[in-house]
Scaffold this active site. Structure first.
Site, PDB file in Angstrom:
ATOM      1  N   ARG A   1       0.820  -1.220   0.000  1.00 10.35           N
ATOM      2  CA  ARG A   1       0.000   0.000   0.000  1.00 10.35           C
ATOM      3  C   ARG A   1       0.850   1.263   0.000  1.00 10.35           C
ATOM      4  NH1 ARG A   1      -4.528  -2.483   4.001  1.00 10.35           N
ATOM      5  NH2 ARG A   1      -5.853  -3.249   2.347  1.00 10.35           N
TER       6      ARG A   1
ATOM      7  N   LYS B   1     -19.150 -18.206  -0.803  1.00 10.12           N
ATOM      8  CA  LYS B   1     -20.605 -18.078  -0.712  1.00 10.12           C
ATOM      9  C   LYS B   1     -21.203 -17.285  -1.857  1.00 10.12           C
ATOM     10  CE  LYS B   1     -20.686 -18.126   4.295  1.00 10.12           C
ATOM     11  NZ  LYS B   1     -20.870 -17.315   5.484  1.00 10.12           N
TER      12      LYS B   1
ATOM     13  N   GLY C   1      -9.437  -9.490  -2.597  1.00 10.71           N
ATOM     14  CA  GLY C   1      -8.800 -10.397  -1.652  1.00 10.71           C
ATOM     15  C   GLY C   1      -8.184 -11.657  -2.204  1.00 10.71           C
TER      16      GLY C   1
ATOM     17  N   GLY D   1     -13.076  -4.357  -0.732  1.00 13.99           N
ATOM     18  CA  GLY D   1     -14.473  -3.919  -0.606  1.00 13.99           C
ATOM     19  C   GLY D   1     -14.839  -2.837  -1.601  1.00 13.99           C
TER      20      GLY D   1
HETATM   21  P1  AMP Z   1     -14.700 -15.349  -0.462  1.00 20.01           P
HETATM   22  O1  AMP Z   1     -14.127 -14.635   0.717  1.00 20.01           O
HETATM   23  O2  AMP Z   1     -16.185 -15.538  -0.423  1.00 20.01           O
HETATM   24  O3  AMP Z   1     -14.212 -14.790  -1.787  1.00 20.01           O
HETATM   25  O4  AMP Z   1     -14.164 -16.833  -0.360  1.00 20.01           O
HETATM   26  C1  AMP Z   1     -12.814 -17.178  -0.401  1.00 20.01           C
HETATM   27  C2  AMP Z   1     -12.664 -18.504   0.268  1.00 20.01           C
HETATM   28  O5  AMP Z   1     -13.487 -19.454  -0.390  1.00 20.01           O
HETATM   29  C3  AMP Z   1     -11.268 -19.080   0.243  1.00 20.01           C
HETATM   30  O6  AMP Z   1     -10.749 -19.055   1.533  1.00 20.01           O
HETATM   31  C4  AMP Z   1     -11.470 -20.509  -0.254  1.00 20.01           C
HETATM   32  O7  AMP Z   1     -10.761 -21.462   0.513  1.00 20.01           O
HETATM   33  C5  AMP Z   1     -12.950 -20.709  -0.080  1.00 20.01           C
HETATM   34  N1  AMP Z   1     -13.499 -21.746  -0.973  1.00 20.01           N
HETATM   35  C6  AMP Z   1     -13.384 -21.846  -2.295  1.00 20.01           C
HETATM   36  N2  AMP Z   1     -13.956 -22.967  -2.732  1.00 20.01           N
HETATM   37  C7  AMP Z   1     -14.451 -23.624  -1.661  1.00 20.01           C
HETATM   38  C8  AMP Z   1     -15.149 -24.848  -1.453  1.00 20.01           C
HETATM   39  N3  AMP Z   1     -15.454 -25.640  -2.483  1.00 20.01           N
HETATM   40  N4  AMP Z   1     -15.496 -25.168  -0.196  1.00 20.01           N
HETATM   41  C9  AMP Z   1     -15.193 -24.386   0.838  1.00 20.01           C
HETATM   42  N5  AMP Z   1     -14.537 -23.218   0.716  1.00 20.01           N
HETATM   43  C10 AMP Z   1     -14.162 -22.837  -0.520  1.00 20.01           C
END
Ligand code: AMP
Length: 416
Positions: A34, A217, A373, A396
């Site tokens: 940064r 998610k 991220g 964000g």
């Molecule tokens: P997000 O913060 O929603 O972008 O999610 C990122 C996280 O999703 C990472 O830490 C990954 O390990 C997790 N992730 C990706 N695919 C899967 C999966 N099939 N099951 C559980 N976690 C997952």
């Protein structure tokens, strides 16, 4: 005003940067990305013969002075990076005399803005449910204006180069801009690059446009998916959200991640894609594991026929090919979120396949934006950071911009 056209010589510039850098137990910086990101703007002002007043937040001190979040810990590192000895003002609201004394080419850094609750403009020590909250909020908004006015009084012009906080309407990121006329406020180079990057995927789209959304998610990505639905040709949805889609369509997903309250939403997304002619690509096979660990037993199976006790951890070989096909030939690419649990080496192949396909497409002339991220962590982990067009610095803020929301930090200057 555009930073390249501004005459900084003899002027004092107050610059909002995002120096919210990670520190270790000893207060040493563990990642200075940064700081490096803001250097072009800061150096330009000094080299032009302007004086610099640098302001930032660090961490979440919640409106209270806290040693742990003192920016005094990084002032030496900033001096080193800038090549000038940066002075320090240990009370950001009482720095007028120090600012006035600055000569051309000199720099002053203010203490953490968030030591004052006025920066965020939210009442402290009073819960939202409290009947006195609205009154307290009104009072805090008035105090926020005064705080912004004080900061503005230090300088002749205002530069915002803090993309990481551009989605916040804080004293230093937005309110302060009201105290400068249009000719004396501008975005810094980093902000200009970020805004341009977002425009490239939302406005100046070269087709075909492929967006790859992954992560854990679907609920946290719905706003983005819906906004992109009107813009993309191909939409790859991967990672943990795959299984919510599989279950919604009647599939068996074993112990895979699933948001049961989003099944209808998943069906709605599928229907919208069909109606809008978007090629929606889901990972039809998965690498499944018998526990959430790198050394788990694994096998490959259809993403909608996962046995009890097994969970989808990564994209299978067919899915990887399908994802690569949707990326290959694209002229605009956006990637947010991994295709599997990439932090565990045995489940990184899906994310790697995406990163490699994006690097290849970029080589063939596509514009590729990586942001938010974990996909940034992925592209770095695979050593492909130099082979994509742009990696956003704002988690964000980038996601809100892609959702189609106006960023207060940008609007305060560009008036959108
Ligand atoms: P997000 O913060 O929603 O972008 O999610 C990122 C996280 O999703 C990472 O830490 C990954 O390990 C997790 N992730 C990706 N695919 C899967 C999966 N099939 N099951 C559980 N976690 C997952």
């Amino acid at each position: 005003m555009c930073i390249d056209n501004y005459q900084f010589a003899g002027k004092k510039a107050i610059v909002r940067v995002d120096f919210n850098v990670p520190l270790n137990e000893q207060g040493q910086i563990t990642d200075d990305t940064r700081i490096r990101g803001a250097l072009p703007t800061l150096k330009k002002i000094l080299n032009d013969g302007g004086s610099l007043i640098i302001m930032s937040h660090m961490g979440k001190p919640k409106g209270k002075v806290s040693k742990k979040y003192s920016l005094s810990q990084i002032v030496d590192a900033v001096s080193m990076a800038l090549g000038v000895k940066v002075q320090f003002a240990d009370d950001c609201a009482k720095a007028k005399a120090q600012a006035d004394a600055l000569r051309p080419g000199e720099a002053l850094m203010l203490e953490n803005l968030r030591f004052y609750p006025e920066e965020e403009g939210k009442p402290v020590d009073i819960e939202k449910e409290d009947p006195r909250y609205d009154e307290a909020k009104k009072e805090m908004k008035a105090r926020q204006k005064e705080f912004a006015k004080t900061l503005a009084s230090y300088a002749d012009c205002y530069v915002n180069d803090a993309f990481g906080t551009a989605h916040r309407k804080h004293a230093s990121t937005a309110v302060i801009a009201d105290y400068f006329d249009d000719n004396n406020k501008m975005l810094g180079y980093l902000m200009e690059k970020e805004v341009q990057a977002v425009d490239n995927v939302l406005k100046n789209i070269r087709r075909p446009f492929t967006a790859v959304m992954g992560g854990s998610k679907v609920s946290t990505k719905i706003g983005i998916i819906l906004n992109l639905m009107d813009k993309v040709d191909n939409l790859v949805l991967c990672g943990g959200m795959t299984y919510t889609f599989m279950k919604a369509q009647g599939g068996k997903i074993g112990a895979s991640l699933c948001e049961d309250d989003k099944l209808d939403m998943a069906l709605d997304i599928l229907a919208q894609a069909k109606a809008k002619g978007v090629n929606l690509v889901l990972g039809m096979d998965s690498i499944v594991a018998d526990k959430f660990q790198n050394d788990a037993n694994t096998k490959i199976c259809a993403s909608d026929a996962i046995e009890d006790g097994w969970m989808g951890m990564d994209a299978g070989p067919q899915s990887r090919q399908d994802f690569a096909k949707a990326i290959e030939g694209a002229k605009t690419i956006l990637w947010n979120g991994p295709a599997g649990v990439f932090e565990m080496p045995n489940f990184a192949a899906g994310s790697r396949a995406i990163a490699e396909a994006i690097a290849d497409a970029t080589k063939a002339g596509a514009y590729s934006l990586i942001g938010g991220g974990d996909s940034v962590a992925c592209i770095n982990q695979f050593g492909l950071a130099e082979q994509v067009s742009y990696i956003s610095t704002g988690g964000g803020a980038l996601l809100e911009a892609i959702e189609g929301k106006v960023l207060p930090g940008v609007a305060a200057i560009k008036g959108e």
